[in-house]
Every structure is written in structure tokens, then in C-alpha cells.
Motif scaffolding. Structure first.
Motif, mmCIF file in Angstrom:
data_model
loop_
_atom_site.group_PDB
_atom_site.id
_atom_site.type_symbol
_atom_site.label_atom_id
_atom_site.label_comp_id
_atom_site.label_asym_id
_atom_site.label_seq_id
_atom_site.Cartn_x
_atom_site.Cartn_y
_atom_site.Cartn_z
ATOM 1 N N ARG A 70 0.847 -1.200 0.000
ATOM 2 C CA ARG A 70 0.000 0.000 0.000
ATOM 3 C C ARG A 70 0.878 1.245 0.000
ATOM 4 N NH1 ARG A 70 -5.105 0.714 3.896
ATOM 5 N NH2 ARG A 70 -5.767 2.764 3.187
ATOM 6 N N ILE A 71 0.653 2.130 -0.988
ATOM 7 C CA ILE A 71 1.480 3.335 -1.065
ATOM 8 C C ILE A 71 0.707 4.604 -0.736
ATOM 9 C CG2 ILE A 71 3.214 2.376 -2.630
ATOM 10 C CD1 ILE A 71 1.801 3.905 -4.925
ATOM 11 N N ARG A 72 -0.624 4.585 -0.913
ATOM 12 C CA ARG A 72 -1.395 5.770 -0.560
ATOM 13 C C ARG A 72 -2.886 5.505 -0.629
ATOM 14 N NH1 ARG A 72 -1.269 9.751 -5.847
ATOM 15 N NH2 ARG A 72 -2.676 10.973 -4.598
ATOM 16 N N THR A 73 -3.614 6.382 0.026
ATOM 17 C CA THR A 73 -5.067 6.457 -0.105
ATOM 18 C C THR A 73 -5.350 7.861 -0.584
ATOM 19 O OG1 THR A 73 -5.398 4.862 1.677
ATOM 20 C CG2 THR A 73 -7.268 6.263 1.112
ATOM 21 N N SER A 74 -6.156 7.994 -1.634
ATOM 22 C CA SER A 74 -6.350 9.309 -2.235
ATOM 23 C C SER A 74 -7.792 9.522 -2.661
ATOM 24 C CB SER A 74 -5.447 9.464 -3.457
ATOM 25 O OG SER A 74 -5.686 10.697 -4.091
ATOM 26 N N GLY A 75 -8.262 10.740 -2.429
ATOM 27 C CA GLY A 75 -9.568 11.151 -2.909
ATOM 28 C C GLY A 75 -9.465 12.028 -4.138
ATOM 29 N N ASP A 76 -8.248 12.129 -4.705
ATOM 30 C CA ASP A 76 -8.042 12.935 -5.904
ATOM 31 C C ASP A 76 -8.783 12.305 -7.087
ATOM 32 O OD1 ASP A 76 -6.347 14.517 -4.390
ATOM 33 O OD2 ASP A 76 -4.515 13.613 -5.197
ATOM 34 N N SER A 77 -9.220 13.156 -8.012
ATOM 35 C CA SER A 77 -9.911 12.630 -9.192
ATOM 36 C C SER A 77 -8.933 12.035 -10.203
ATOM 37 C CB SER A 77 -10.746 13.722 -9.860
ATOM 38 O OG SER A 77 -9.916 14.734 -10.380
ATOM 39 N N LEU A 78 -7.680 12.489 -10.178
ATOM 40 C CA LEU A 78 -6.654 11.995 -11.092
ATOM 41 C C LEU A 78 -5.479 11.454 -10.291
ATOM 42 C CD1 LEU A 78 -5.769 11.727 -14.077
ATOM 43 C CD2 LEU A 78 -4.718 13.982 -13.842
ATOM 44 N N LEU A 79 -5.115 10.219 -10.552
ATOM 45 C CA LEU A 79 -3.975 9.582 -9.886
ATOM 46 C C LEU A 79 -2.873 9.418 -10.924
ATOM 47 C CD1 LEU A 79 -6.097 6.840 -8.116
ATOM 48 C CD2 LEU A 79 -5.362 9.024 -7.150
ATOM 49 N N CYS A 80 -1.644 9.786 -10.567
ATOM 50 C CA CYS A 80 -0.555 9.779 -11.547
ATOM 51 C C CYS A 80 0.720 9.156 -10.984
ATOM 52 C CB CYS A 80 -0.251 11.201 -12.017
ATOM 53 S SG CYS A 80 -1.634 12.051 -12.738
ATOM 54 N N PRO A 81 0.723 7.868 -10.683
ATOM 55 C CA PRO A 81 1.966 7.283 -10.201
ATOM 56 C C PRO A 81 3.020 7.181 -11.308
ATOM 57 C CG PRO A 81 0.288 5.579 -10.441
ATOM 58 C CD PRO A 81 -0.372 6.900 -10.735
ATOM 59 N N MET A 82 4.270 7.354 -10.934
ATOM 60 C CA MET A 82 5.387 7.134 -11.860
ATOM 61 C C MET A 82 5.732 5.651 -11.796
ATOM 62 S SD MET A 82 6.041 9.836 -13.500
ATOM 63 C CE MET A 82 7.530 9.318 -14.307
ATOM 64 N N ALA A 83 5.681 4.992 -12.910
ATOM 65 C CA ALA A 83 5.877 3.549 -12.958
ATOM 66 C C ALA A 83 7.196 3.190 -13.621
ATOM 67 C CB ALA A 83 4.734 2.890 -13.712
ATOM 68 N N GLU A 84 7.763 2.107 -13.145
ATOM 69 C CA GLU A 84 8.906 1.490 -13.805
ATOM 70 C C GLU A 84 8.408 0.223 -14.481
ATOM 71 O OE1 GLU A 84 12.171 0.873 -11.158
ATOM 72 O OE2 GLU A 84 12.046 2.894 -10.340
ATOM 73 N N LYS A 85 9.085 -0.167 -15.534
ATOM 74 C CA LYS A 85 8.700 -1.385 -16.249
ATOM 75 C C LYS A 85 8.613 -2.544 -15.260
ATOM 76 C CE LYS A 85 9.947 -4.323 -20.124
ATOM 77 N NZ LYS A 85 10.862 -4.551 -21.239
ATOM 78 N N GLY A 86 7.500 -3.272 -15.295
ATOM 79 C CA GLY A 86 7.294 -4.420 -14.420
ATOM 80 C C GLY A 86 6.496 -4.110 -13.167
ATOM 81 N N ASP A 87 6.274 -2.831 -12.852
ATOM 82 C CA ASP A 87 5.464 -2.472 -11.685
ATOM 83 C C ASP A 87 4.017 -2.885 -11.909
ATOM 84 O OD1 ASP A 87 7.544 -1.304 -10.284
ATOM 85 O OD2 ASP A 87 6.949 0.756 -10.721
ATOM 86 N N THR A 88 3.355 -3.275 -10.831
ATOM 87 C CA THR A 88 1.929 -3.564 -10.859
ATOM 88 C C THR A 88 1.246 -2.693 -9.815
ATOM 89 O OG1 THR A 88 2.256 -5.855 -11.550
ATOM 90 C CG2 THR A 88 0.152 -5.327 -10.526
ATOM 91 N N TYR A 89 0.254 -1.931 -10.271
ATOM 92 C CA TYR A 89 -0.547 -1.101 -9.388
ATOM 93 C C TYR A 89 -1.933 -1.685 -9.286
ATOM 94 C CZ TYR A 89 3.064 2.420 -9.731
ATOM 95 O OH TYR A 89 4.266 3.085 -9.666
ATOM 96 N N ARG A 90 -2.510 -1.571 -8.112
ATOM 97 C CA ARG A 90 -3.895 -2.023 -7.916
ATOM 98 C C ARG A 90 -4.636 -0.905 -7.185
ATOM 99 N NH1 ARG A 90 -6.671 -6.962 -8.226
ATOM 100 N NH2 ARG A 90 -8.492 -7.045 -6.878
ATOM 101 N N LEU A 91 -5.802 -0.561 -7.696
ATOM 102 C CA LEU A 91 -6.661 0.432 -7.081
ATOM 103 C C LEU A 91 -7.927 -0.264 -6.625
ATOM 104 C CD1 LEU A 91 -4.831 2.008 -9.144
ATOM 105 C CD2 LEU A 91 -6.662 3.665 -9.259
ATOM 106 N N GLU A 92 -8.333 0.068 -5.398
ATOM 107 C CA GLU A 92 -9.578 -0.456 -4.850
ATOM 108 C C GLU A 92 -10.266 0.666 -4.106
ATOM 109 O OE1 GLU A 92 -9.055 -5.035 -3.908
ATOM 110 O OE2 GLU A 92 -7.588 -3.843 -2.811
ATOM 111 N N ARG A 93 -11.570 0.570 -3.990
ATOM 112 C CA ARG A 93 -12.349 1.559 -3.248
ATOM 113 C C ARG A 93 -11.940 1.492 -1.778
ATOM 114 N NH1 ARG A 93 -18.474 1.130 -4.029
ATOM 115 N NH2 ARG A 93 -18.506 3.202 -4.906
ATOM 116 N N ALA A 94 -11.714 2.666 -1.182
ATOM 117 C CA ALA A 94 -11.307 2.720 0.240
ATOM 118 C C ALA A 94 -12.464 2.337 1.131
ATOM 119 C CB ALA A 94 -10.829 4.125 0.585
#
Length: 94
Positions: A70-94
Motif C-alpha cells: 500500500r502506497i497511498r489512499t487518495s480522494g483525488d480525481s486523477l492519480l498519476c503514479p510514476m511507474a517502472e517497467k514491471g510495476d503492478t498497481y492495484r486500485l480499490e475503493r477505500a
């Protein structure tokens, strides 16, 4: 503008669905919707770069994990993580 990922923006809420799609910018995106609720969004970075995604639960918060941590919880309308090749991000409702 820059490519921005949106999941199920105009999908009829009564229709259940799941998909996996390679999006512009080099991100493999998977998501599902059941009973009108988006269950999750998973993003696999095929290349390095900024991953711009609209929070599908906005104005509610989204929990963001990177490679299972877990890297953050956000209520922002736009999420902009910087990714490296091979990274996997998962978003779920808080």
C-alpha cells in the motif's frame, strides 16, 4: 493532452463486465464491474513512465498499492503514479 486511463466511464451500471486491455502509454489494464460497482483496477507497466488514471470512485477515496504494498489512499480525481517497467498497481475503493 496526455493519455489518461478511464475505466467504465459510460458503461451501463446494470451490465456486469471484466476486461484486460493494453492502453496507450504502455499500460496493461484490467478491471471488473459487478452490480454497478467497479471492483478493482489493476495496471501492469510495460514501460517506464507516468500512469495517468481517473479515480473511478471519485469523490470517494481509492487505495493504491504498488507491487502488493500500500502506497497511498487518495480522494483525488486523477492519480498519476510514476511507474517502472514491471510495476503492478492495484486500485480499490477505500
Amino acid at each position: 493532452g496526455k493519455p489518461t486511463i478511464r475505466v467504465f466511464p459510460a458503461w451501463p451500471r446494470k451490465w456486469d463486465a471484466a476486461f484486460k486491455l493494453l492502453c496507450k502509454g504502455g499500460f496493461l489494464v484490467a478491471s471488473s464491474i459487478e452490480n454497478g460497482l467497479i471492483q478493482f483496477v489493476e495496471i501492469d507497466a510495460q514501460i517506464e513512465g507516468e500512469c495517468r488514471i481517473r479515480n473511478p470512485w471519485f469523490p470517494e477515496k481509492a487505495v493504491v498499492t504498488k507491487n502488493g504494498v500500500r502506497i497511498r489512499t487518495s480522494g483525488d480525481s486523477l492519480l498519476c503514479p510514476m511507474a517502472e517497467k514491471g510495476d503492478t498497481y492495484r486500485l480499490e475503493r477505500a
